[in-house]
Design a protein around this motif. Structure first.
Motif, PDB file in Angstrom:
ATOM      1  N   UNK A 117       0.841  -1.199   0.000  1.00 38.24           N
ATOM      2  CA  UNK A 117       0.000   0.000   0.000  1.00 38.24           C
ATOM      3  C   UNK A 117       0.879   1.253   0.000  1.00 38.24           C
ATOM      4  N   UNK A 118       2.027   1.180   0.673  1.00 44.51           N
ATOM      5  CA  UNK A 118       2.931   2.322   0.776  1.00 44.51           C
ATOM      6  C   UNK A 118       3.348   2.875  -0.572  1.00 44.51           C
ATOM      7  N   UNK A 119       3.413   2.006  -1.585  1.00 45.10           N
ATOM      8  CA  UNK A 119       3.797   2.458  -2.926  1.00 45.10           C
ATOM      9  C   UNK A 119       2.784   3.468  -3.471  1.00 45.10           C
ATOM     10  N   UNK A 120       1.487   3.127  -3.315  1.00 44.42           N
ATOM     11  CA  UNK A 120       0.439   4.036  -3.800  1.00 44.42           C
ATOM     12  C   UNK A 120       0.422   5.319  -2.969  1.00 44.42           C
ATOM     13  N   UNK A 121       0.632   5.174  -1.678  1.00 43.91           N
ATOM     14  CA  UNK A 121       0.627   6.353  -0.798  1.00 43.91           C
ATOM     15  C   UNK A 121       1.786   7.275  -1.136  1.00 43.91           C
ATOM     16  N   UNK A 122       2.955   6.679  -1.406  1.00 42.86           N
ATOM     17  CA  UNK A 122       4.127   7.478  -1.767  1.00 42.86           C
ATOM     18  C   UNK A 122       3.884   8.202  -3.081  1.00 42.86           C
ATOM     19  N   UNK A 123       3.235   7.487  -4.042  1.00 44.09           N
ATOM     20  CA  UNK A 123       2.951   8.100  -5.344  1.00 44.09           C
ATOM     21  C   UNK A 123       2.031   9.304  -5.169  1.00 44.09           C
ATOM     22  N   UNK A 124       1.016   9.137  -4.325  1.00 39.37           N
ATOM     23  CA  UNK A 124       0.097  10.242  -4.080  1.00 39.37           C
ATOM     24  C   UNK A 124       0.827  11.400  -3.402  1.00 39.37           C
ATOM     25  N   UNK A 125       1.734  11.058  -2.517  1.00 41.67           N
ATOM     26  CA  UNK A 125       2.462  12.079  -1.751  1.00 41.67           C
ATOM     27  C   UNK A 125       3.306  12.966  -2.657  1.00 41.67           C
ATOM     28  N   UNK A 126       3.828  12.376  -3.770  1.00 41.82           N
ATOM     29  CA  UNK A 126       4.624  13.227  -4.669  1.00 41.82           C
ATOM     30  C   UNK A 126       3.753  13.872  -5.736  1.00 41.82           C
ATOM     31  N   UNK A 127       2.413  13.761  -5.593  1.00 49.64           N
ATOM     32  CA  UNK A 127       1.513  14.530  -6.433  1.00 49.64           C
ATOM     33  C   UNK A 127       1.013  13.836  -7.681  1.00 49.64           C
ATOM     34  N   UNK A 128       1.195  12.533  -7.791  1.00 50.51           N
ATOM     35  CA  UNK A 128       0.690  11.817  -8.979  1.00 50.51           C
ATOM     36  C   UNK A 128      -0.814  11.574  -8.849  1.00 50.51           C
ATOM     37  N   UNK A 129      -1.528  11.691  -9.961  1.00 49.74           N
ATOM     38  CA  UNK A 129      -2.948  11.374  -9.976  1.00 49.74           C
ATOM     39  C   UNK A 129      -3.140   9.861 -10.052  1.00 49.74           C
ATOM     40  N   UNK A 130      -4.430   9.440 -10.097  1.00 51.72           N
ATOM     41  CA  UNK A 130      -4.682   7.990 -10.097  1.00 51.72           C
ATOM     42  C   UNK A 130      -4.100   7.292 -11.323  1.00 51.72           C
ATOM     43  N   UNK A 131      -4.351   7.859 -12.520  1.00 48.48           N
ATOM     44  CA  UNK A 131      -3.901   7.177 -13.736  1.00 48.48           C
ATOM     45  C   UNK A 131      -2.382   7.081 -13.784  1.00 48.48           C
TER      46      UNK A 131
END
Lengths: 229, 285
Positions: free
Chosen positions: A126-140
């Motif tokens: 789950x941390x991978x998705x959370x990290x991605x969101x943290x650096x500002x990436x959208x869902x796609x």
């Protein structure tokens, strides 16, 4: 029943074009695999998306097609799409049925590809998705850059199983007027019922030869590509 | 799914045979023919029929109907079996030889054409009917009167059938062949206009045309272009062939044969080819 088993096999291969029939199965499998991989990936993205309506549509697709017998889908492609609605995918009469069968196989196996990919998504922390969101990436972008590349590597083994199932299920295309291996087997039994065991062995061995390399390849790939964590 | 199971079972059995160095032997597994003589007795008899051919062999709930079924009943009666001693078993085309060789059925009445290749593994009594390949077309179609008229038209038959192959070999030039799992799908394609004709033996077509759902929508062309001798399939080591032949001859002579035929496929207006029917039975080999 005179002669040895070998003579029976030789006679069968002389009278009937067995390799050509298997080649049709390989073609069906190849194109249906490509199409179902694309469709299945889209479905998997829908099922993990934040939008409830997309998730609902993806789930509905998977549940409907996974639980419908493949024969019914293929027969529907011929009697429904072509017979009633006049859908034609190729100008050539026989090629049309091949493409309808590819469509039916792809639509069915996309549900399984989707579920295989979803199992791959579960291997991504789950941390991978959370990290991605943290650096500002959208869902796609998260799905495309972070989740899916790892999910595919984790899903090689179940995807391989789906491909093996697809290879064997390509015989169902006989129900859609495609001249592939199982249809030829029925023809051979009709005309040479005296050597029925040689006929069964021919097709059993043919599929073993087709399927075993797929199994070996995906097993070794799944080991090599697995993300070490 | 079932076909694959049977296939792998047969393949396994074949493998076992080869491994134990018994390959090449074509002995049926165990002499499983249960009935002894024409006297019958307490034993029951297992008869293989089709379950999906209306007018010939059809399972309708718990009832079995059709020409093949009624002939089987009449002949079993002559052999000394009462109605409740008959057990009908489904025998799809691809499994007929296997069912006989392994003793799972005692005889088969299932539009079973007598051919030399089949005589290599099974025996035949009869023929009890001579059918001919024909065409089924829409009731209002007057453009097709024989296989020559199929040029450029769409034709439906069952995958792997002799009829499909004959069309491919002798009349295929310009004919588009749709192959379906059973004739029910072919008739669906015909009534929807996707194909122009359906081909197989005339009596099978007559059975389909006589179905209430299809009545008035389709018709048999009535120009047969082959000769199919329907025989009673028997294991090669049978002792009943002569008795069955006698029974068939008696049924033809006393009018029962005609009665059974009219009852089952008469509704479509079909009449059997009179030059060949009723047939004369062949001597048992």
């Amino acid at each position: 029943m005179d002669g040895t088993y070998l003579d029976q096999f030789v006679a069968l291969f002389e009278t009937f074009d067995v390799p050509a029939a298997f080649w049709v199965n390989i073609k069906l499998t190849f194109f249906a695999a490509l199409l179902s991989l694309v469709l299945g990936t889209v479905l998997a993205v829908m099922r993990i998306s934040p939008l409830p309506s997309l998730r609902w549509a993806g789930t509905t697709y998977v549940n409907v097609f996974r639980n419908t017998p493949l024969t019914i889908i293929i027969v529907f492609c011929v009697l429904g799409l072509w017979g009633q609605l006049g859908v034609t995918l190729a100008p050539d009469f026989n090629e049309n049925f091949v493409r309808l069968a590819i469509l039916g196989l792809a639509v069915y196996h996309a549900a399984f590809v989707c579920e295989a990919l979803r199992s791959g998504v579960n291997t991504v922390p789950v941390g991978q998705a959370e990290a991605a969101r943290a650096i500002g990436l959208g869902f796609l972008s998260t799905a495309r850059l972070i989740i899916l590349p790892q999910a595919f590597r984790g899903a090689v083994a179940p995807l391989g199983n789906t491909l093996i199932a697809l290879t064997k299920n390509s015989t169902v295309a006989a129900a859609g007027s495609v001249a592939e291996a199982s249809g030829l087997m029925r023809t051979m039994i009709e005309f040479r019922s005296d050597v029925v065991i040689a006929i069964f062995l021919t097709f059993a061995l043919g599929f073993v030869l087709l399927v075993i390399p797929v199994g070996l390849l995906t097993t070794s790939l799944s080991r090599r590509l697995a993300v070490a964590r | 799914m079932r076909r694959r199971t049977v296939g792998s079972a047969a393949a396994l059995a074949a493998l076992a045979l080869t491994l134990t160095a018994c390959g090449g032997s074509d002995e049926p597994a165990g002499g499983a023919t249960s009935e002894e003589t024409s006297a019958g007795g307490g034993e029951s008899i297992r008869i293989g029929i089709k379950f999906d051919q209306p007018g010939l062999g059809f399972k309708d709930g718990d009832d079995f109907t059709g020409f093949d079924v009624d002939m089987a009943r009449a002949i079993a009666e002559k052999l000394g079996y009462s109605e409740d001693q008959i057990e009908f078993v489904e025998s799809p085309s691809a499994q007929r030889e296997n069912l006989l060789q392994t003793g799972q059925v005692d005889m088969i009445f299932a539009t079973y054409s007598i051919t030399d290749a089949r005589k290599e593994t099974v025996a035949f009594a009869g023929p009890y009917f001579v059918a001919g390949q024909d065409l089924l077309v829409a009731a209002d179609d007057d453009s097709i009167s024989g296989p020559e008229d199929l040029e450029g038209k769409n034709l439906c038959s069952v995958t792997g059938s002799t009829s499909a192959q004959r069309i491919k070999d002798e009349y295929a030039a310009g004919t588009n062949l749709l192959e379906q799992p059973s004739y029910a799908e072919c008739v669906t394609a015909l009534t929807s206009g996707a194909v122009d004709a359906v081909t197989t033996d005339d009596i099978i077509l007559a059975g389909l045309a006589a179905q209430p759902a299809n009545e008035g929508k389709v018709k048999v062309v009535g120009n047969p272009f082959s000769e199919e001798n329907y025989g009673v399939g028997l294991p090669q080591d049978n002792e009943t062939c002569e008795d069955i032949n006698t029974a068939i001859t008696e049924l033809i002579e006393d009018g029962t044969w005609q009665q059974i035929l009219d009852d089952n496929v008469g509704a479509s207006g079909y009449e059997a080819n009179e030059e060949l029917n009723p047939p004369t039975v062949e001597a048992c080999a």
